[in-house]
Design a protein around this motif. Structure first.
Motif, PDB file in Angstrom:
ATOM      1  N   ILE A  14      22.314  59.312  62.035  1.00 51.64           N
ATOM      2  CA  ILE A  14      22.901  59.895  60.859  1.00 51.64           C
ATOM      3  C   ILE A  14      23.149  58.493  60.515  1.00 51.64           C
ATOM      4  O   ILE A  14      23.410  57.908  59.893  1.00 51.64           O
ATOM      5  N   ASP A  15      24.277  58.204  61.537  1.00 52.59           N
ATOM      6  CA  ASP A  15      24.827  56.734  61.251  1.00 52.59           C
ATOM      7  C   ASP A  15      23.797  55.496  60.442  1.00 52.59           C
ATOM      8  O   ASP A  15      24.377  54.975  59.766  1.00 52.59           O
ATOM      9  N   LYS A  16      23.152  55.264  60.894  1.00 54.48           N
ATOM     10  CA  LYS A  16      21.485  54.401  61.287  1.00 54.48           C
ATOM     11  C   LYS A  16      20.696  54.836  59.543  1.00 54.48           C
ATOM     12  O   LYS A  16      20.944  53.658  58.874  1.00 54.48           O
ATOM     13  N   VAL A  17      20.851  55.671  58.931  1.00 51.30           N
ATOM     14  CA  VAL A  17      20.198  55.805  57.795  1.00 51.30           C
ATOM     15  C   VAL A  17      21.573  56.442  56.915  1.00 51.30           C
ATOM     16  O   VAL A  17      20.491  56.853  55.804  1.00 51.30           O
ATOM     17  N   LYS A  18      22.434  56.383  57.156  1.00 49.12           N
ATOM     18  CA  LYS A  18      23.373  56.943  55.853  1.00 49.12           C
ATOM     19  C   LYS A  18      22.843  56.539  54.810  1.00 49.12           C
ATOM     20  O   LYS A  18      22.987  56.991  53.517  1.00 49.12           O
ATOM     21  N   ASP A  19      22.477  55.267  54.456  1.00 53.92           N
ATOM     22  CA  ASP A  19      22.338  54.365  53.280  1.00 53.92           C
ATOM     23  C   ASP A  19      20.867  55.356  52.641  1.00 53.92           C
ATOM     24  O   ASP A  19      21.231  55.314  51.586  1.00 53.92           O
ATOM     25  N   GLU A  20      20.200  55.485  53.163  1.00 51.88           N
ATOM     26  CA  GLU A  20      18.386  56.121  52.814  1.00 51.88           C
ATOM     27  C   GLU A  20      19.614  57.682  52.769  1.00 51.88           C
ATOM     28  O   GLU A  20      18.621  58.158  51.463  1.00 51.88           O
ATOM     29  N   ILE A  21      20.173  58.057  53.020  1.00 53.81           N
ATOM     30  CA  ILE A  21      20.106  59.690  52.191  1.00 53.81           C
ATOM     31  C   ILE A  21      21.005  59.533  51.412  1.00 53.81           C
ATOM     32  O   ILE A  21      20.488  60.178  50.660  1.00 53.81           O
ATOM     33  N   ALA A  22      22.112  58.495  51.845  1.00 56.80           N
ATOM     34  CA  ALA A  22      22.902  58.432  50.213  1.00 56.80           C
ATOM     35  C   ALA A  22      22.783  58.100  48.952  1.00 56.80           C
ATOM     36  O   ALA A  22      22.171  58.891  47.729  1.00 56.80           O
ATOM     37  N   ALA A  23      20.992  57.540  49.032  1.00 54.49           N
ATOM     38  CA  ALA A  23      19.618  58.021  48.345  1.00 54.49           C
ATOM     39  C   ALA A  23      19.633  58.374  47.336  1.00 54.49           C
ATOM     40  O   ALA A  23      19.066  58.291  46.825  1.00 54.49           O
ATOM     41  N   LEU A  24      19.388  58.799  48.255  1.00 53.31           N
ATOM     42  CA  LEU A  24      19.056  60.626  47.823  1.00 53.31           C
ATOM     43  C   LEU A  24      20.075  61.774  47.033  1.00 53.31           C
ATOM     44  O   LEU A  24      19.929  62.173  46.110  1.00 53.31           O
ATOM     45  N   MET A  25      21.322  60.497  47.038  1.00 51.60           N
ATOM     46  CA  MET A  25      22.181  61.713  45.958  1.00 51.60           C
ATOM     47  C   MET A  25      21.312  61.607  44.829  1.00 51.60           C
ATOM     48  O   MET A  25      21.249  60.266  44.655  1.00 51.60           O
ATOM     49  N   GLN A  26      22.352  62.452  44.238  1.00 59.48           N
ATOM     50  CA  GLN A  26      22.495  62.302  42.461  1.00 59.48           C
ATOM     51  C   GLN A  26      23.926  62.383  41.985  1.00 59.48           C
ATOM     52  O   GLN A  26      24.753  62.551  42.434  1.00 59.48           O
ATOM     53  N   GLY A  27      24.119  61.646  40.945  1.00 54.12           N
ATOM     54  CA  GLY A  27      25.393  61.954  40.251  1.00 54.12           C
ATOM     55  C   GLY A  27      25.673  61.097  40.060  1.00 54.12           C
ATOM     56  O   GLY A  27      26.106  59.619  41.107  1.00 54.12           O
ATOM     57  N   THR A  28      26.725  60.813  39.601  1.00 61.82           N
ATOM     58  CA  THR A  28      27.818  59.529  39.497  1.00 61.82           C
ATOM     59  C   THR A  28      29.087  60.165  38.918  1.00 61.82           C
ATOM     60  O   THR A  28      30.409  59.827  40.188  1.00 61.82           O
ATOM     61  N   VAL A  29      29.755  61.148  38.821  1.00 59.95           N
ATOM     62  CA  VAL A  29      31.269  61.731  38.317  1.00 59.95           C
ATOM     63  C   VAL A  29      31.147  62.682  39.699  1.00 59.95           C
ATOM     64  O   VAL A  29      32.090  62.876  40.866  1.00 59.95           O
ATOM     65  N   TYR A  30      29.732  63.726  39.702  1.00 58.47           N
ATOM     66  CA  TYR A  30      29.911  65.089  40.139  1.00 58.47           C
ATOM     67  C   TYR A  30      28.658  64.430  41.081  1.00 58.47           C
ATOM     68  O   TYR A  30      27.612  64.897  41.008  1.00 58.47           O
ATOM     69  N   VAL A  31      29.171  63.856  42.978  1.00 57.80           N
ATOM     70  CA  VAL A  31      27.694  63.567  43.098  1.00 57.80           C
ATOM     71  C   VAL A  31      27.443  64.876  44.363  1.00 57.80           C
ATOM     72  O   VAL A  31      28.226  65.976  44.755  1.00 57.80           O
ATOM     73  N   THR A  32      25.328  64.835  43.847  1.00 61.70           N
ATOM     74  CA  THR A  32      25.226  66.212  45.421  1.00 61.70           C
ATOM     75  C   THR A  32      24.117  65.918  45.771  1.00 61.70           C
ATOM     76  O   THR A  32      23.811  64.117  45.269  1.00 61.70           O
ATOM     77  N   LEU A  33      23.711  66.335  46.495  1.00 63.42           N
ATOM     78  CA  LEU A  33      22.591  65.990  47.383  1.00 63.42           C
ATOM     79  C   LEU A  33      22.434  67.651  47.801  1.00 63.42           C
ATOM     80  O   LEU A  33      22.275  68.254  48.216  1.00 63.42           O
ATOM     81  N   LYS A  34      20.453  67.434  47.531  1.00 59.19           N
ATOM     82  CA  LYS A  34      19.678  68.697  47.075  1.00 59.19           C
ATOM     83  C   LYS A  34      19.580  68.591  48.351  1.00 59.19           C
ATOM     84  O   LYS A  34      19.537  67.978  49.251  1.00 59.19           O
ATOM     85  N   LEU A  35      19.441  70.602  49.034  1.00 58.58           N
ATOM     86  CA  LEU A  35      19.287  70.898  50.883  1.00 58.58           C
ATOM     87  C   LEU A  35      18.161  70.379  50.971  1.00 58.58           C
ATOM     88  O   LEU A  35      17.411  70.354  51.372  1.00 58.58           O
ATOM     89  N   ASN A  36      16.419  70.836  49.669  1.00 55.49           N
ATOM     90  CA  ASN A  36      15.539  70.412  49.729  1.00 55.49           C
ATOM     91  C   ASN A  36      15.154  68.975  50.464  1.00 55.49           C
ATOM     92  O   ASN A  36      14.226  68.911  51.101  1.00 55.49           O
ATOM     93  N   ASP A  37      16.061  67.718  49.249  1.00 52.88           N
ATOM     94  CA  ASP A  37      15.582  66.520  49.929  1.00 52.88           C
ATOM     95  C   ASP A  37      16.031  66.392  51.329  1.00 52.88           C
ATOM     96  O   ASP A  37      15.423  65.204  51.841  1.00 52.88           O
TER      97      ASP A  37
END
Length: 75
Positions: A14-37
């Motif tokens: 997870i530490d190695k791919v954290k940037d890839e996972i962070a790229a899946l996050m959406q939003g500016t004020v309220y950042v979310t990560l869709k469970l499906n993603d």
């Protein structure tokens, strides 16, 4: 299940791919990560013995680097 997945190995992956996972996050004020993603994100899962070897090798390397850093600081 600890017989199928080593926690230290999972942390390293997870530490190695954290940037890839962070790229899946959406939003500016309220950042979310869709469970499906996240559910579609695949983590390589070698046999438990290999996972433990990877985690142990990484820890040994980290200890070696820390020791060398300490030696350099004491010069």
């Amino acid at each position: 299940n600890p017989d199928e997945l080593d926690a230290k190995y999972l942390y390293l992956v997870i530490d190695k791919v954290k940037d890839e996972i962070a790229a899946l996050m959406q939003g500016t004020v309220y950042v979310t990560l869709k469970l499906n993603d996240l559910a579609n994100y695949e983590i390589p899962l070698p046999p438990i013995k290999v996972q433990r070897e990877i985690a142990n090798d990484y820890n040994a390397l980290q200890e070696f680097v820390a020791k060398k850093d300490e030696e350099v600081q004491n010069m």
